[in-house]
Design an enzyme around this catalytic site. Structure first.
Site, PDB file in Angstrom:
ATOM      1  N   LYS A   1     -27.962  22.313  21.644  1.00  0.00           N
ATOM      2  CA  LYS A   1     -27.207  23.064  20.625  1.00  0.00           C
ATOM      3  C   LYS A   1     -27.374  22.399  19.266  1.00  0.00           C
ATOM      4  O   LYS A   1     -27.992  22.972  18.379  1.00  0.00           O
ATOM      5  CB  LYS A   1     -25.740  23.153  21.012  1.00  0.00           C
ATOM      6  CG  LYS A   1     -25.583  23.921  22.325  1.00  0.00           C
ATOM      7  CD  LYS A   1     -24.208  23.841  22.881  1.00  0.00           C
ATOM      8  CE  LYS A   1     -24.152  24.346  24.290  1.00  0.00           C
ATOM      9  NZ  LYS A   1     -24.591  25.745  24.423  1.00  0.00           N
TER      10      LYS A   1
ATOM     11  N   TRP B   1     -16.025  26.406  30.168  1.00  0.00           N
ATOM     12  CA  TRP B   1     -16.684  25.119  30.471  1.00  0.00           C
ATOM     13  C   TRP B   1     -15.662  24.055  30.813  1.00  0.00           C
ATOM     14  O   TRP B   1     -15.901  23.193  31.666  1.00  0.00           O
ATOM     15  CB  TRP B   1     -17.588  24.687  29.313  1.00  0.00           C
ATOM     16  CG  TRP B   1     -18.675  25.686  29.086  1.00  0.00           C
ATOM     17  CD1 TRP B   1     -18.855  26.464  27.990  1.00  0.00           C
ATOM     18  CD2 TRP B   1     -19.709  26.053  30.016  1.00  0.00           C
ATOM     19  NE1 TRP B   1     -19.946  27.291  28.175  1.00  0.00           N
ATOM     20  CE2 TRP B   1     -20.481  27.060  29.398  1.00  0.00           C
ATOM     21  CE3 TRP B   1     -20.049  25.636  31.300  1.00  0.00           C
ATOM     22  CZ2 TRP B   1     -21.575  27.658  30.026  1.00  0.00           C
ATOM     23  CZ3 TRP B   1     -21.140  26.222  31.936  1.00  0.00           C
ATOM     24  CH2 TRP B   1     -21.877  27.210  31.303  1.00  0.00           C
TER      25      TRP B   1
ATOM     26  N   ASP C   1     -16.185  16.671  26.156  1.00  0.00           N
ATOM     27  CA  ASP C   1     -17.436  17.432  26.134  1.00  0.00           C
ATOM     28  C   ASP C   1     -17.596  17.926  24.687  1.00  0.00           C
ATOM     29  O   ASP C   1     -16.853  18.802  24.244  1.00  0.00           O
ATOM     30  CB  ASP C   1     -17.312  18.610  27.119  1.00  0.00           C
ATOM     31  CG  ASP C   1     -18.533  19.523  27.092  1.00  0.00           C
ATOM     32  OD1 ASP C   1     -19.437  19.312  26.255  1.00  0.00           O
ATOM     33  OD2 ASP C   1     -18.578  20.460  27.923  1.00  0.00           O
TER      34      ASP C   1
HETATM   35  N1  PMP Z   1     -20.305  22.460  27.879  1.00  0.00           N
HETATM   36  C1  PMP Z   1     -20.345  23.333  26.849  1.00  0.00           C
HETATM   37  C2  PMP Z   1     -19.352  23.200  25.727  1.00  0.00           C
HETATM   38  C3  PMP Z   1     -21.308  24.357  26.845  1.00  0.00           C
HETATM   39  O1  PMP Z   1     -21.352  25.235  25.819  1.00  0.00           O
HETATM   40  C4  PMP Z   1     -22.219  24.462  27.917  1.00  0.00           C
HETATM   41  C5  PMP Z   1     -23.250  25.557  27.917  1.00  0.00           C
HETATM   42  N2  PMP Z   1     -24.452  25.210  27.439  1.00  0.00           N
HETATM   43  C6  PMP Z   1     -22.135  23.531  28.965  1.00  0.00           C
HETATM   44  C7  PMP Z   1     -21.158  22.551  28.912  1.00  0.00           C
HETATM   45  C8  PMP Z   1     -23.044  23.610  30.155  1.00  0.00           C
HETATM   46  O2  PMP Z   1     -24.251  22.977  29.879  1.00  0.00           O
HETATM   47  P1  PMP Z   1     -25.486  23.084  30.882  1.00  0.00           P
HETATM   48  O3  PMP Z   1     -25.998  24.479  30.828  1.00  0.00           O
HETATM   49  O4  PMP Z   1     -26.452  22.080  30.313  1.00  0.00           O
HETATM   50  O5  PMP Z   1     -24.986  22.682  32.241  1.00  0.00           O
END
Ligand code: PMP
Length: 352
Positions: A189, A98, A165
């Site tokens: 989450k 990510w 993030d």
């Molecule tokens: N950042 C982290 C730390 C993640 O675990 C995730 C996966 N859910 C995301 C970003 C991406 O999020 P999304 O699926 O909402 O784009």
């Protein structure tokens, strides 16, 4: 069912029950799903949720809170869109998929600099940074790496604004949020259902917005409109509010203590096992996502099946790394973790 999914993930039962009741009857005979987003009731929901975020995280008056849409990936794009000027670069600590995606998205908008990376270690640790150039627009990091089960416990000491993030560890531990200029976290989450993304920013940092953008992509516009520039995901925000109220009742001290106990219990069993092996380096292993492997593919397959029969769901590792991944978000209690470790020990004693 014991739900150890990494997101969308388990929510407290009382939150689900209240949300279910409010789907049928929220106010004046209307469902929460039927309420106009500019009604006084929904304005109150949004404003209470923002207040609870502030108090749970102990944020000063210099921070603003906003709900957005588009998940983590929309933030990956919007941050450089708003804050990356042509003459500057944005710095990235690449601690996993990510984090790397955030960097790849930023490259569409401007210059990027990888400050540190643990890619060659298969992301089993948090990379160590040295010498962060002072002229960067910001430094981006991912505080908890959901796929690899690693977590930051120290943060760069730099004058450059820090953007984090915190999707998979927000509200799981107490931190000094003063380090951070912008924090974002997807709801699915540790906050609520998918559909809402929590964004927290220092007013000073928001004022650095470099580019003029259509309202839906502009932090200034979205923050100034208090989470209702366009129609917000009312139900996702409402469920998040119920969860934030639950968190306030439990208290952040207790939440953090419980999270440490849950992780310690599971890591202890993994460390003592002859058939399971943790994948993250000990100093960096996550309190939220515990990743481990079986000693061979047959053991892994057999354990997944056995665990399923014992009511355990969501422990299969991310498709890119395999093995097992157990999410220990706030809604998971110690009894559920005890059940999992008993199942692991029973499997090891009887089926090997
Ligand atoms: N950042 C982290 C730390 C993640 O675990 C995730 C996966 N859910 C995301 C970003 C991406 O999020 P999304 O699926 O909402 O784009």
């Amino acid at each position: 069912m014991y739900n150890f999914n990494s997101g969308p993930a388990a929510l407290p039962k009382e939150v689900l029950q209240q949300a279910a009741d409010d789907i049928l009857h929220f106010q004046n005979g209307l469902s929460i799903l039927e309420m106009p987003h500019r009604s006084a009731a929904i304005k109150a929901v949004i404003s209470e949720s923002e207040d609870l975020v502030r108090s749970l995280l102990n944020l000063g008056d210099d921070y603003e809170v906003c709900w957005m849409q588009g998940g983590g990936r929309a933030q990956f794009a919007m941050i450089p869109m708003n804050f990356l000027k042509p003459e500057q670069a944005a710095g990235f600590i690449n601690s996993g998929h990510w984090a790397e995606e955030a960097m790849n998205y930023a490259a569409y908008y401007g210059k990027t600099l990888e400050i540190a990376s643990s890619k060659t270690d298969e992301y089993h640790c948090i990379p160590q940074w040295t010498n962060i150039p002072e002229d960067l627009a910001y430094v981006h990091l991912t505080t908890n790496n959901t796929i690899y089960g690693t977590q930051f416990f120290d943060f760069p000491d730099t004058k450059v604004p820090l953007v984090a993030d915190m999707s998979s560890d927000i509200f799981s531990r107490q931190l000094d949020f003063k380090h951070f200029d912008l924090i974002y976290a997807v709801a699915q989450k540790n906050i609520g259902p998918a559909g809402a993304t929590l964004v927290i920013a220092k007013t000073d940092f928001l004022n650095r917005q470099a580019n003029s953008l259509p309202g839906i992509f502009s932090y200034k516009t979205l923050f100034n409109a208090h989470s209702a520039y366009n129609t917000p995901p009312v139900f996702a925000i409402y469920c998040s509010l119920l969860n934030l109220r639950w968190l306030c009742n439990v208290g952040m001290d207790t939440i953090e203590r419980q999270n440490r106990e849950k992780a310690a219990l599971l890591y202890q069993v993994i460390d003592g096992s002859k058939i399971f092996k943790g994948t993250a380096q000990k100093a960096h292993r996550s309190l939220m996502n515990v990743c481990f492997r079986g000693n061979n593919p047959e053991t892994e397959e057999a354990f997944l099946n056995f665990a399923r029969q014992q009511g355990i769901s969501g422990i299969k590792g991310h498709r890119s790394v395999g093995g097992f991944r157990v999410a220990l978000y706030n809604a998971i209690n110690i009894e559920e973790v005890s059940h999992l470790v008993k199942v692991m020990q029973h499997f090891e004693a009887n089926y090997q």
